[in-house]
Design an enzyme around this catalytic site. Structure first.
Site, mmCIF file in Angstrom:
data_model
loop_
_atom_site.group_PDB
_atom_site.id
_atom_site.type_symbol
_atom_site.label_atom_id
_atom_site.label_comp_id
_atom_site.label_asym_id
_atom_site.label_seq_id
_atom_site.Cartn_x
_atom_site.Cartn_y
_atom_site.Cartn_z
ATOM 1 N N SER A 90 0.833 -1.207 0.000
ATOM 2 C CA SER A 90 0.000 0.000 0.000
ATOM 3 C C SER A 90 0.859 1.246 0.000
ATOM 4 C CB SER A 90 -0.861 0.050 1.267
ATOM 5 O OG SER A 90 -1.562 -1.132 1.446
ATOM 6 N N HIS A 97 -1.282 -3.088 -6.913
ATOM 7 C CA HIS A 97 -2.002 -2.760 -5.680
ATOM 8 C C HIS A 97 -3.498 -3.041 -5.866
ATOM 9 C CE1 HIS A 97 -3.147 0.564 -2.559
ATOM 10 N NE2 HIS A 97 -3.145 -0.628 -2.016
ATOM 11 N N GLU A 146 -4.172 -0.546 -8.869
ATOM 12 C CA GLU A 146 -3.195 0.524 -9.112
ATOM 13 C C GLU A 146 -1.902 -0.150 -9.541
ATOM 14 O OE1 GLU A 146 -2.679 4.560 -6.586
ATOM 15 O OE2 GLU A 146 -2.957 2.790 -5.393
ATOM 16 N N ASN A 185 -3.982 6.059 -1.756
ATOM 17 C CA ASN A 185 -3.798 6.477 -0.362
ATOM 18 C C ASN A 185 -3.347 7.931 -0.232
ATOM 19 O OD1 ASN A 185 -4.658 4.251 1.160
ATOM 20 N ND2 ASN A 185 -2.869 3.103 0.460
HETATM 21 P P1 NAD Z 1 -2.266 -9.889 6.461
HETATM 22 O O1 NAD Z 1 -1.630 -9.551 7.750
HETATM 23 O O2 NAD Z 1 -3.721 -10.243 6.416
HETATM 24 O O3 NAD Z 1 -1.472 -11.093 5.762
HETATM 25 C C1 NAD Z 1 -0.075 -11.108 5.630
HETATM 26 C C2 NAD Z 1 0.381 -12.555 5.506
HETATM 27 O O4 NAD Z 1 1.782 -12.549 5.187
HETATM 28 C C3 NAD Z 1 0.220 -13.380 6.799
HETATM 29 O O5 NAD Z 1 -0.492 -14.567 6.503
HETATM 30 C C4 NAD Z 1 1.675 -13.681 7.212
HETATM 31 O O6 NAD Z 1 1.834 -14.959 7.814
HETATM 32 C C5 NAD Z 1 2.390 -13.623 5.870
HETATM 33 N N1 NAD Z 1 3.821 -13.347 5.966
HETATM 34 C C6 NAD Z 1 4.437 -12.402 6.714
HETATM 35 N N2 NAD Z 1 5.769 -12.438 6.490
HETATM 36 C C7 NAD Z 1 5.993 -13.403 5.580
HETATM 37 C C8 NAD Z 1 7.155 -13.898 4.927
HETATM 38 N N3 NAD Z 1 8.362 -13.383 5.185
HETATM 39 N N4 NAD Z 1 7.028 -14.899 4.033
HETATM 40 C C9 NAD Z 1 5.806 -15.421 3.762
HETATM 41 N N5 NAD Z 1 4.661 -14.994 4.356
HETATM 42 C C10 NAD Z 1 4.746 -13.995 5.236
HETATM 43 O O7 NAD Z 1 -1.960 -8.625 5.503
HETATM 44 P P2 NAD Z 1 -2.850 -8.059 4.292
HETATM 45 O O8 NAD Z 1 -3.877 -7.119 4.831
HETATM 46 O O9 NAD Z 1 -3.250 -9.174 3.410
HETATM 47 O O10 NAD Z 1 -1.759 -7.136 3.567
HETATM 48 C C11 NAD Z 1 -0.796 -7.682 2.699
HETATM 49 C C12 NAD Z 1 -0.230 -6.569 1.839
HETATM 50 O O11 NAD Z 1 -1.271 -5.955 1.088
HETATM 51 C C13 NAD Z 1 0.439 -5.435 2.611
HETATM 52 O O12 NAD Z 1 1.564 -4.993 1.886
HETATM 53 C C14 NAD Z 1 -0.640 -4.363 2.668
HETATM 54 O O13 NAD Z 1 -0.097 -3.070 2.789
HETATM 55 C C15 NAD Z 1 -1.299 -4.555 1.329
HETATM 56 N N6 NAD Z 1 -2.699 -4.110 1.213
HETATM 57 C C16 NAD Z 1 -3.599 -4.371 2.193
HETATM 58 C C17 NAD Z 1 -4.933 -3.970 2.035
HETATM 59 C C18 NAD Z 1 -5.983 -4.275 3.070
HETATM 60 O O14 NAD Z 1 -7.061 -3.675 3.018
HETATM 61 N N7 NAD Z 1 -5.737 -5.190 3.995
HETATM 62 C C19 NAD Z 1 -5.328 -3.304 0.861
HETATM 63 C C20 NAD Z 1 -4.377 -3.084 -0.144
HETATM 64 C C21 NAD Z 1 -3.065 -3.491 0.048
#
Ligand code: NAD
Length: 282
Positions: free
Chosen positions: A118, A139, A151, A189
């Site tokens: 993000s 994104h 994005e 964002n």
């Molecule tokens: P989340 O916390 O739900 O999931 C992250 C996952 O990554 C977890 O299952 C964790 O075990 C795994 N993980 C962490 N470190 C790891 C590694 N080194 N190797 C393998 N797996 C690993 O997070 P999310 O909300 O799905 O966000 C993921 C990405 O997407 C982030 O970069 C976030 O900024 C982006 N994002 C999130 C949203 C949202 O609304 N949640 C929207 C757009 C973008």
């Protein structure tokens, strides 16, 4: 020809990303470092596809075929045969840099490595590899199966060819790609978070109650959801973290997180996920 997609991170975003690729006919390899995360993601995907079937938007046979294309991976080494990678691990620069470095040695040199970040700099992630021209931001929005925007973020070194490939891939998924340059917050964002922050300043200064502020934006501006309801949905800690990236990266005080936002995060009032934010949740 892109046939096999590697997805790293089986959380909120990772499972949605796997679902849309599998539904569009791609073979998907999913890796997560946390035990049980991939199984939970598969169950979530099955439930989500089941809802599409119930609503008559997906045939049961297509659901089964999509699930059959989803392959859990126990190690990143299984990504050697992937044609395109989407990283969706938690928002941490060091962890993402390590993953990009590892992927650079595991995957073929022509493979595009994308990140769902993000707010982290795509240029910095590209610099962790020997193929910065093949690194870009992809994104997706939450919830991925329902939101059409992607994005596409062009890093300093990202090539036109890589952007073109990602654009075509988004269209194959039925998504609408929009290109953004690699500056903090990209487009979504950069514009959304200052609006949410301003709504929080308005609460702090007593300009209106959360209900009043959300009602004005819904009824007066035709937003589907008020900014404070949306902040609770995103997570107030996530909002604070993104505002800090904007503030650090752009250096303008207009991006400073509102003191009320910081106080709520310090108190553990993180929105929906903690049961309390601007509203309370059962
Ligand atoms: P989340 O916390 O739900 O999931 C992250 C996952 O990554 C977890 O299952 C964790 O075990 C795994 N993980 C962490 N470190 C790891 C590694 N080194 N190797 C393998 N797996 C690993 O997070 P999310 O909300 O799905 O966000 C993921 C990405 O997407 C982030 O970069 C976030 O900024 C982006 N994002 C999130 C949203 C949202 O609304 N949640 C929207 C757009 C973008």
């Amino acid at each position: 020809m892109i046939k096999t997609i590697g997805v790293i991170g089986a959380g909120t975003m990772g499972n949605g990303i796997c679902q849309v690729f599998a539904q569009s006919g791609f073979t998907v390899r999913l890796f997560d470092a946390a035990p049980g995360a991939v199984d939970r993601a598969r169950a979530t995907i099955e439930k989500s596809l089941g809802k599409f079937v119930e609503k008559g938007k997906l045939a049961a046979a297509d659901r089964d075929a999509a699930l059959g294309r989803l392959h859990p991976s126990t190690s990143l080494d299984t990504f050697a045969d992937t044609d395109y990678v989407v990283e969706a691990i938690y928002e941490n620069l060091d962890a993402k840099r390590k993953i990009f470095g590892a992927l650079d040695t595991i995957t073929r040199p022509d493979v595009i490595l994308s990140s769902n970040t993000s707010s982290i700099s795509i240029t910095t992630l590209g610099a962790a590899t020997k193929r910065p021209g093949q690194v870009l931001g992809m994104h997706f929005m939450n919830p991925v199966p329902l939101m059409t925007l992607v994005e596409l973020v062009r890093g300093q070194a990202t090539t036109d060819a890589a952007m073109q490939t990602a654009t075509e891939l988004c269209k194959t998924l039925g998504k609408t790609p929009v290109e953004a340059a690699d500056y903090p917050g990209f487009i979504a964002n950069r514009i959304l978070m200052p609006m949410i922050n301003e709504a929080i300043f308005a609460v702090m200064e007593g300009v209106g109650t959360p209900e009043a502020i959300d009602a004005v934006m819904k009824l007066g501006m035709n937003h589907p959801m008020g900014p404070l309801t949306l902040a609770d949905f995103i997570g107030l800690d996530v909002c604070q973290a993104i505002l800090e990236v904007l503030h650090d990266g752009l250096g303008d005080p207009k991006y400073r997180p509102c003191p009320l936002l910081k106080r709520m995060v310090a108190a553990g009032q993180l929105g929906r996920k903690s049961g309390r934010g601007f509203y309370t949740y059962a």
